[in-house]
Design a protein around this motif. Sequence first.
Motif, mmCIF file in Angstrom:
data_model
loop_
_atom_site.group_PDB
_atom_site.id
_atom_site.type_symbol
_atom_site.label_atom_id
_atom_site.label_comp_id
_atom_site.label_asym_id
_atom_site.label_seq_id
_atom_site.Cartn_x
_atom_site.Cartn_y
_atom_site.Cartn_z
ATOM 1 N N GLY A 156 56.794 60.989 105.744
ATOM 2 C CA GLY A 156 57.322 59.807 105.069
ATOM 3 C C GLY A 156 57.122 58.525 105.841
ATOM 4 O O GLY A 156 57.990 57.655 105.826
ATOM 5 N N CYS A 157 56.007 58.390 106.532
ATOM 6 C CA CYS A 157 55.753 57.144 107.254
ATOM 7 C C CYS A 157 54.356 56.617 106.944
ATOM 8 O O CYS A 157 53.473 57.366 106.566
ATOM 9 N N CYS A 158 54.205 55.327 107.072
ATOM 10 C CA CYS A 158 52.898 54.714 106.885
ATOM 11 C C CYS A 158 52.391 54.228 108.245
ATOM 12 O O CYS A 158 53.162 54.065 109.179
ATOM 13 N N VAL A 159 51.093 54.016 108.320
ATOM 14 C CA VAL A 159 50.479 53.578 109.573
ATOM 15 C C VAL A 159 49.927 52.174 109.381
ATOM 16 O O VAL A 159 49.028 51.955 108.554
ATOM 17 N N ASP A 160 50.471 51.224 110.117
ATOM 18 C CA ASP A 160 49.953 49.860 110.158
ATOM 19 C C ASP A 160 49.191 49.707 111.457
ATOM 20 O O ASP A 160 49.702 50.056 112.522
ATOM 21 N N LEU A 161 47.971 49.202 111.388
ATOM 22 C CA LEU A 161 47.151 49.033 112.578
ATOM 23 C C LEU A 161 46.882 47.556 112.832
ATOM 24 O O LEU A 161 46.509 46.826 111.915
ATOM 25 N N PHE A 162 47.067 47.147 114.063
ATOM 26 C CA PHE A 162 46.717 45.808 114.515
ATOM 27 C C PHE A 162 45.612 45.985 115.547
ATOM 28 O O PHE A 162 45.857 46.513 116.629
ATOM 29 N N LEU A 163 44.399 45.597 115.197
ATOM 30 C CA LEU A 163 43.244 45.779 116.072
ATOM 31 C C LEU A 163 42.845 44.455 116.706
ATOM 32 O O LEU A 163 42.787 43.429 116.028
ATOM 33 N N PHE A 164 42.538 44.500 117.996
ATOM 34 C CA PHE A 164 42.128 43.324 118.754
ATOM 35 C C PHE A 164 40.815 43.628 119.481
ATOM 36 O O PHE A 164 40.760 43.628 120.707
ATOM 37 N N PRO A 165 39.729 43.899 118.742
ATOM 38 C CA PRO A 165 38.489 44.325 119.396
ATOM 39 C C PRO A 165 37.701 43.164 120.012
ATOM 40 O O PRO A 165 37.667 42.063 119.472
ATOM 41 N N ASN A 166 37.089 43.443 121.143
ATOM 42 C CA ASN A 166 36.152 42.509 121.753
ATOM 43 C C ASN A 166 34.724 43.006 121.612
ATOM 44 O O ASN A 166 33.795 42.356 122.053
ATOM 45 N N THR A 205 48.054 56.330 103.974
ATOM 46 C CA THR A 205 49.498 56.333 104.211
ATOM 47 C C THR A 205 50.198 55.126 103.601
ATOM 48 O O THR A 205 51.413 55.005 103.718
ATOM 49 N N GLY A 206 49.445 54.230 102.972
ATOM 50 C CA GLY A 206 50.052 53.041 102.376
ATOM 51 C C GLY A 206 50.279 51.927 103.366
ATOM 52 O O GLY A 206 51.007 50.981 103.089
ATOM 53 N N GLY A 207 49.657 52.014 104.525
ATOM 54 C CA GLY A 207 49.799 50.989 105.547
ATOM 55 C C GLY A 207 48.779 49.875 105.385
ATOM 56 O O GLY A 207 48.055 49.807 104.406
ATOM 57 N N THR A 208 48.726 49.014 106.375
ATOM 58 C CA THR A 208 47.839 47.855 106.363
ATOM 59 C C THR A 208 47.082 47.797 107.677
ATOM 60 O O THR A 208 47.626 48.153 108.720
ATOM 61 N N LEU A 209 45.853 47.336 107.612
ATOM 62 C CA LEU A 209 45.051 47.158 108.814
ATOM 63 C C LEU A 209 44.810 45.667 109.023
ATOM 64 O O LEU A 209 44.384 44.967 108.102
ATOM 65 N N TYR A 210 45.122 45.179 110.201
ATOM 66 C CA TYR A 210 44.889 43.789 110.582
ATOM 67 C C TYR A 210 43.870 43.789 111.718
ATOM 68 O O TYR A 210 44.002 44.559 112.665
ATOM 69 N N LYS A 211 42.885 42.919 111.634
ATOM 70 C CA LYS A 211 41.831 42.880 112.654
ATOM 71 C C LYS A 211 41.653 41.454 113.133
ATOM 72 O O LYS A 211 41.474 40.535 112.340
ATOM 73 N N LEU A 220 51.414 36.487 114.707
ATOM 74 C CA LEU A 220 52.864 36.489 114.494
ATOM 75 C C LEU A 220 53.212 36.421 113.006
ATOM 76 O O LEU A 220 54.154 37.079 112.551
ATOM 77 N N ASN A 221 52.459 35.634 112.243
ATOM 78 C CA ASN A 221 52.680 35.568 110.797
ATOM 79 C C ASN A 221 52.409 36.922 110.140
ATOM 80 O O ASN A 221 53.176 37.366 109.279
ATOM 81 N N ASP A 222 51.304 37.562 110.535
ATOM 82 C CA ASP A 222 50.964 38.873 109.973
ATOM 83 C C ASP A 222 52.005 39.921 110.363
ATOM 84 O O ASP A 222 52.392 40.752 109.542
ATOM 85 N N LEU A 223 52.459 39.893 111.601
ATOM 86 C CA LEU A 223 53.466 40.841 112.060
ATOM 87 C C LEU A 223 54.778 40.649 111.302
ATOM 88 O O LEU A 223 55.392 41.617 110.835
ATOM 89 N N ARG A 224 55.184 39.412 111.130
ATOM 90 C CA ARG A 224 56.416 39.123 110.382
ATOM 91 C C ARG A 224 56.283 39.600 108.936
ATOM 92 O O ARG A 224 57.194 40.251 108.399
ATOM 93 N N ASP A 248 54.374 41.924 107.798
ATOM 94 C CA ASP A 248 54.321 43.374 107.769
ATOM 95 C C ASP A 248 55.707 43.997 107.950
ATOM 96 O O ASP A 248 56.061 44.954 107.267
ATOM 97 N N ILE A 249 56.494 43.452 108.842
ATOM 98 C CA ILE A 249 57.832 43.991 109.091
ATOM 99 C C ILE A 249 58.756 43.758 107.902
ATOM 100 O O ILE A 249 59.595 44.595 107.579
#
Length: 102
Positions: free
Chosen positions: A12-22, A37-43, A57-61, A63-64
Amino acid sequence: LPILAKECVAAGCCVDLFLFPNQHVDVASLGHVSMLTGGTLYKYNSFQMHSDSQQFLNDLRKDIEKKIGFDAIMRVRTSTGFRATDFFGAMYMSNTTDRKST
């Protein structure tokens, strides 16, 4: 990764990913878990604290604070002779008992 997605859905959990690739990241493979899982991916490519922190910070807010629901059921009834043979979308079914045509 599909096994991880199934285990997350079962728990019963979703996976939200915040990626910071170089450098190159296989977003298609990583994003599959978020999608199932119904989550969101942020890159954030080449993240720079002074210029990108506000967007993060806007995306994190956002998402929460988002509203989410789990264990929803949708029943689709068909006429005799029609039968669903494939399913598309961000979903996972742990059983096939609800897959019947009437």
